[in-house]
Enzyme design. Sequence first.
Site, mmCIF file in Angstrom:
data_model
loop_
_atom_site.group_PDB
_atom_site.id
_atom_site.type_symbol
_atom_site.label_atom_id
_atom_site.label_comp_id
_atom_site.label_asym_id
_atom_site.label_seq_id
_atom_site.Cartn_x
_atom_site.Cartn_y
_atom_site.Cartn_z
ATOM 1 C CB ILE A 1 -37.636 49.419 -12.278
ATOM 2 C CG1 ILE A 1 -37.130 48.052 -12.758
ATOM 3 C CG2 ILE A 1 -36.618 50.043 -11.336
ATOM 4 C CD1 ILE A 1 -35.853 48.151 -13.606
ATOM 5 N N GLY A 2 -41.089 48.175 -11.964
ATOM 6 C CA GLY A 2 -42.178 47.671 -12.793
ATOM 7 C C GLY A 2 -42.051 46.178 -13.032
ATOM 8 N NE ARG B 1 -38.088 27.924 -6.115
ATOM 9 C CZ ARG B 1 -38.535 26.784 -5.588
ATOM 10 N NH1 ARG B 1 -39.711 26.349 -5.910
ATOM 11 N NH2 ARG B 1 -37.790 26.117 -4.740
ATOM 12 C CB ILE B 2 -40.909 30.752 -12.873
ATOM 13 C CG1 ILE B 2 -40.104 30.445 -14.145
ATOM 14 C CG2 ILE B 2 -41.784 31.988 -13.052
ATOM 15 C CD1 ILE B 2 -39.096 31.498 -14.545
ATOM 16 C CB THR C 1 -44.316 39.419 -12.038
ATOM 17 O OG1 THR C 1 -43.777 38.365 -11.236
ATOM 18 C CG2 THR C 1 -45.426 40.118 -11.268
ATOM 19 N N GLY D 1 -32.217 35.202 -12.991
ATOM 20 C CA GLY D 1 -32.879 36.453 -13.365
ATOM 21 C C GLY D 1 -33.551 36.353 -14.722
ATOM 22 C CD GLU E 1 -30.377 42.912 -17.754
ATOM 23 O OE1 GLU E 1 -29.739 43.755 -18.371
ATOM 24 O OE2 GLU E 1 -29.991 42.417 -16.673
#
Lengths: 707, 353
Positions: A477-478, A596-597, A602, A670, A673
Site C-alpha cells: 500500500i506504498g 532487524r530492519i 523503505t 513491524g 504504525e
Amino acid sequence: MTETTADLLNAKAMGADLERVDGLAKVTGQAPYAFEQHAFDERAHAPLYIHPVQSTIAKGRVTAVHGERAAALPGVAAVLSHENAPRLTPEDDSDVAMIQTSDDRELLVLQSDEVSYRGQIVAAVVADTPETAREAARLVGVDYAAEPHDAAFSPDSADLPEPTVDTELGDVAAAMAAAAVTVDAAYSTPIQHNNPMEPHATTVVRSGGALTVFEGTQAVHIVRRILAALFSLDAERVQVIGPYVGGGFGAKGSVHAPLVLACLAATVLEGRPVKIALTRRQMFELVGYRPPTVQRVRLGADAEGRISAVGNDVTTHTSRLKRFVENAGGSAAMMYAGENRSIGHRVAELDISPATFMRAPGHAPGMFALEVAMDELAEACGLDPIELRVRNEPGTDPVSGLPYSSRGLLDCLSEGASRFGWEGRDPRPGVREEDGWLVGTGVAASTFPAFTMPGSAARIRFAGEGRYEVSIGAADIGTGSWTALTQIAADALSVPVEDVALALGDSALPAATVAGGSAGTSSWGTAIVQAARAFVDSHGTEPAAGAELTTVLKRPPDTRGYSTHAFGAQFAEVRVRADTGEVRVPRVLGVFAAGRIINPRTARSQLIGGMTMGVSMALHEESVIDPRFGHVVNHDFASYHVAANADIGDVQAYWVEEHDPHVNPMGAKGIGEIGITGTAAAIVNAAHHATGVRVRALPMTLDHFLR
Amino acid sequence: MIPFDYQRAEDAAGAVAAVAADPDARFLGGGTNLVDHMKLGVAAPHRLVDVTRIGLDDVAELPGGGVRIGAGVRNSDLAAHPLVRGRYPALSRALLSGASGQLRNAATTGGNLMQRTRCVYFEDVTTPCNKRAPGTGCSALEGPFTRYHAILGASEHCAATHPSDMAVALNALDAEVRVLGPGGERTIPLDEFHRLPGDAPDRDTVLEHGELITAVELPAPAGAARSTYRKVRDRASYAFALVSVAAVLDLDGGGAVRDVRIALGGVAHKPWRARAAEDALRGGAPGEERIAAAATAAVAAARPLPGNAFKVDLVRATLGSVLRELAAGPAQEPAEPADPADSTENAVEGEGR
C-alpha cells in the site's frame, strides 16, 4: 520458556538499501491503480461509472425512491435502490474471518429501507460518464420517514453503558491515595479520518458467473472471501487484483460499502466494466475513521518517581450499525511498571457512520494520553522525563508477567537524547524566547505490538537459469512490500535479489493476510521463508526448471512465552508564537527498536511517514460531527486540515540494532504504525516546555495559547 | 454537475451583454471557486461566460502614481509584479499568503473579490443555509464548527466570513473597484463593494446581475507610509485566515500618525475596515497606550459565537503586534515573504528562490 523460533537467515539481501522495485513503474505512470485498470478491452466494452445517493437523515426509513428523472437522463444505465438491488447472502463466517465477516451490517448495501447513519448509501446511479452519473444522482428523489437520532458524543453523560474491565490488577484507588505524587487528568483526541491520497476505487466486471475486481485494498484475499460470500459465488469465481495501492492507513483494511455497491451494479449490468472512485467528501462518510477518545489517566508514584498506580478510563463512541472500539487503554496496560493497574473502555452507541482501523489503532491516541501524563508526572516529581521512564522500565510485561522478546526503549531514549541534543536541557517551562517565538523541547515514548498472523501461503517456483518466482497474495500500500519481500525471499533462497521475481496483489496468488496491524512483512515474510525451506528440502539447491512448491503458514512462530512489541522514543522542538499562539514544529527526531530492519530506505520512509502523520495529528486533524445532522461537517481538505509541507520541518528517523530471535525468522518487527505513536505527545510536551501551558486536548490549535 | 453552456467573450461589453441577458448566466474567471460550487450543487448556472480573454490582464501605472490592475490579472502575476511589490508590499504579501501556488496561478483579481464564503454549511447542500437557500436558516450560528466564522457584523441570518486575503489588503490600501454593467461604468470603493449579511446574506456584494469587474485601482501610496499584511492560521500554509490584519501607517516628521488604515480578515462577512481602531491611533505618536487602545477598539463591537470567542483575543493580539512592528520599523520595503514557512510555496514565475 518456549523454543527459539528464528535463525535470522543468513542475511545478505535483508538490510540492504535496495531501491523500490516498483519505483520506476510508479514514477513513470506505468503502475496502474484500481480506477485506471482495464477490465476487458474497454474500447469494446466501455466502462460505466457509479455515483451513490446518500441519506440526508441519520436514522429512519426510506419510504420511496424516485428514480424516473435520473433514469431518463441520456447515458444512464441503471438506477439502483433497495427496491431493485440484487440480494446479498451474508454469512456468519467468523470461524474463518481474521478481520471481517460477510454479515457485517456495514456491507449490506441497498438490502433494506433502513437508514442507520447520515450519508449511508440509499440509491445509486450507473451511467456512461462520471459527470452524468453525478448529475443523475442529484436528480434521484428520496422520501424518508425520519426518526429521532442521537449523534452527540457526550463523554460525561451518566447514561453511557457500563465500562468494560480490560485490566484490573491490585487497587488503583488505594495506591493513588497512598502515592506521594499523582497525576489525574483527562486527555482527549478527536475523530480523525484516514484519508489516503488515493480514494477508495474499484473497477469490476461480472461475466459468465465470475467477478473480476480491481481494488485498492490492503488485503485482496479478504476482499475475495467477503465478496464470494455476499454474492453466493465460489471463491474461485472471484478474482481481486490490487498490485498498487495509494495508501490505506487502515481504511482499506476491510471491505466498505462502496465496493459492495460497485459489485451490485456489475451484477445488474453483467458484462460491462463498472467503476467507482469516491470523492473526498465521500471518504469522510463511507470508509471509516478513528473514533474520538476521552481518557482519564491516573498515575501514582513515590517521591522518587517509581510508579505504583496506572489507570486509563477511556470513553469513546461506536456506530450502532457496527461496533468498533478504539482500544486506547492498551498502551497504559503494557508500557511501564506499576503493581496496581486499571484499564477500561466506556463506549457510547450513536447513530453515526461506522469507524474502522486507523494507523496504530488504540496506541495513537493511547500513547498521546499516557505520554503527556508521564511528562506531567516527571514535572511533578522534579525528574527529567527520560529519567522517569528509566525508573519505570518493567522487567517483565506488567500484565502478563512474560519476559519481553526484546525491549529497546531505554536504548532509543538514550540514543535519541544524544542525537537530539537533550543533555543540559533547562527543564523550566516558558523561559526561552527567540524573535517572538517561545521555544521548547519534549520527549515521548512510542510502541506498537509485534506479531505474526497465521494463514498466509507462498509459492516458490524455479524458472531456470538461477531465477526464482515467489508468489504471495500480499499487498503493497506504498509501504515497500514489493521490495522487502523480494529481499526476504532472496535470503530465504540464498540467491541475489536480481534472481527473485516477486508477484503480489492478486487473489489468484496464494492466500495472504492483511497489510495491517504492522504484521504484513512479518506474516508474509515468515510464509515465504517457510515455503523456501520446504522448497529446498524437496528440490535441493539445484532444482529442475519448473520445480514448484506452495506451503501454508498454519501456525505463526511460537511467541507465547514472550511479550512482543517494538519501542521507540521521539523528540520534538516546538515554537509557539508569543503573541498569537501559532505553533510550528521545526524538528522531530525518532529512534526506534524494531528488530532487524529489512530495508533501510523503505523503513525510513515508513517511520518518517508515521511521524509526519503524528505531527498532523498533533496540530491539525479533527473531524467535527454536527449532532443536529449526524455527519462530519468539515468533510473536505479546506476544513479538515492535514499537515502541509510548510508544517513539516526536519524529520529524522533512526533505529538501534536489535537482535530478536523470537518474533519471526527474519527477526523483524513491524514498522508501519509505531512512527505515529508518541509523536503528538512529544510535541505537546515540547509546547508545554515552551510556554508553560499544558494542552490535554488535540488538536493543539493556537487558541490553547492565547492569553 | 448540472449541464451548462459555455461561451468565450470577445470583449467586456460583449460579456456584460451575454450575462445581463440571461438570469442563469455567470461570468467565469479562473474557476477555482465557481467550478467547485457547480460540482457540489451550490451553484447551478446554465451558462458560463468566460472573461479571461477579453484583455483585462494588465497592471498599469496611473497618472499620479497609482496603479490599475486588470480584473483578469492572475493572483501569482499580481503578487510578483514590480509595481505591486515596490509600492504595495502588503498586497503582495496578502496574495502570497492565500491558497496554493496552483490556485494562485489560476485565480484572477476579479474572481478573488467574487469568491464566496467557505462556511461548511454553505458548501453542503444537505444543510440549511440562508446564503445558499434564503429562508432555510443558518446552521452555523448554533453549530459546532465556528472556527472560521464571523465575530463582527454578523446577523441572526448569517455568520459567514469572506475568505479573501487580497481583498483585505485592498481595503487597507483604499482601493476602488471599476465595474461595467448594462447601464454603463461605475466605481465602487472596496470597502463598500462587499456587504454585511443583514437579512439578505445571499448577496455578497453590491453588484447587480450582469455587472462585471473590469479593474481595481489603487491610489498612490503616501511617501513615508509603511504597510504590511499578517495572516494568522493554525496550518503554516494553504489555509484560510483565522484572523488577518492589513495595515498602512504614515507618520509625520515628528513621529505622529498622519494617516492610518486598518482592515481585518477572517472576522466578518466582508473585509472589515477597523475605523474605530484607526481613530484610536490618530492624534499623536503610536505609543504602547495608543496601540492598546486601537487593538481594543477594533473588537469593541465583537459578538463571537460559541466556539470562536478566541478570535476576539486573537484580533487584539495580532493587531497590536502589527502596529508595534509598523511603528518601530523603517519606511516600507519591497515585499518579502512574511513567514519563512511561506517561502517554499511562494516561488512564482520570474522570482527565483
